[in-house]
Design an enzyme around this catalytic site. Sequence first.
Site, PDB file in Angstrom:
ATOM      1  N   ARG A  40       0.823  -1.201   0.000  1.00  0.00           N
ATOM      2  CA  ARG A  40       0.000   0.000   0.000  1.00  0.00           C
ATOM      3  C   ARG A  40       0.859   1.254   0.000  1.00  0.00           C
ATOM      4  O   ARG A  40       0.334   2.350  -0.060  1.00  0.00           O
ATOM      5  CB  ARG A  40      -0.814  -0.006   1.288  1.00  0.00           C
ATOM      6  CG  ARG A  40      -2.308  -0.032   1.119  1.00  0.00           C
ATOM      7  CD  ARG A  40      -2.873  -0.012   2.523  1.00  0.00           C
ATOM      8  NE  ARG A  40      -4.276   0.159   2.569  1.00  0.00           N
ATOM      9  CZ  ARG A  40      -5.165  -0.815   2.485  1.00  0.00           C
ATOM     10  NH1 ARG A  40      -4.780  -2.048   2.271  1.00  0.00           N
ATOM     11  NH2 ARG A  40      -6.439  -0.542   2.601  1.00  0.00           N
ATOM     12  N   ARG A  56      -9.224   7.460   4.162  1.00  0.00           N
ATOM     13  CA  ARG A  56      -8.616   6.319   3.460  1.00  0.00           C
ATOM     14  C   ARG A  56      -8.457   6.603   1.974  1.00  0.00           C
ATOM     15  O   ARG A  56      -7.480   6.197   1.364  1.00  0.00           O
ATOM     16  CB  ARG A  56      -9.463   5.069   3.682  1.00  0.00           C
ATOM     17  CG  ARG A  56      -9.234   4.494   5.080  1.00  0.00           C
ATOM     18  CD  ARG A  56     -10.428   3.705   5.547  1.00  0.00           C
ATOM     19  NE  ARG A  56     -10.658   2.523   4.766  1.00  0.00           N
ATOM     20  CZ  ARG A  56     -11.862   2.018   4.492  1.00  0.00           C
ATOM     21  NH1 ARG A  56     -12.940   2.623   4.920  1.00  0.00           N
ATOM     22  NH2 ARG A  56     -11.971   0.909   3.803  1.00  0.00           N
TER      23      ARG A  56
END
Length: 230
Positions: free
Chosen positions: A101, A181
């Site tokens: 990520r 997010r």
Amino acid sequence: MTFDDEAATAHPGVRMLLLGRQGAGKGTQATRLAQLCGVPHISTGDMLRAAVRDGTPLGLRAKQIMDAGDLVPDEVMVGIVDDRLHLPDADRGWILDGFPRTVGQAVALADITARRPLDVVVDLVVDNAVVIERISTRRTCDGCGTVYRADDAAIADGTCAKCGGTPRQRDDDQPEAISRRLVLYERETAPLVDHYRDVGLLETVDGLGTEDEVFARLLAVVDARTTTPS
Ligand code: ADP
């Protein structure tokens, strides 16, 4: 020969990553593909949620970070994934969902997989407006992690059709955490798309449409990358 054995024979093992925004459908598609290819679906989000449910030291540390929509530190995640990829069921391959990520995680993954490198990286593309709608209406079973739409008949009585657990809105699926997010995705994860394109591993798959339509597209690119031309 069981169905799974046959499927695994038809589709050789694969080592792949699924990139894509929150709510793009990575988990749903990865579960299906993993079953077909006979490899584990390794979702770091699922692993962390299991640790939270079990109250392990990792879970206790990760819970607050996750609820706020932040990222668990790279060194923690890299350790977890390194261990997981060395378990025997990952011998034929794996589908990673939610990792890497960050650029730091991608660099670490290249080290971990140096001897048996990635076959393909798929970017599952769905734009922001659609994922926000999907995330705000998704419910996740607190027992088995199955994801439903809030209006799905299978959970009309408030229980999970698979395990009897309770489908709930994840704490990090609340509006504030969702925006956080998505911002983090653009900042930390989206650059990985360019990185994997530069090294020739990237395939882009349109994530709009029915689950079956998206799966057919995904399978086509994975087959093209894993089947040796005759
Ligand atoms: P989503 O893709 O919908 O954000 P995930 O289930 O993949 O959900 O992850 C949930 C949360 O778990 C993330 O918001 C983050 O806090 C944590 N997490 C999962 N994978 C990673 C990772 N590779 N690095 C850092 N944090 C992670």
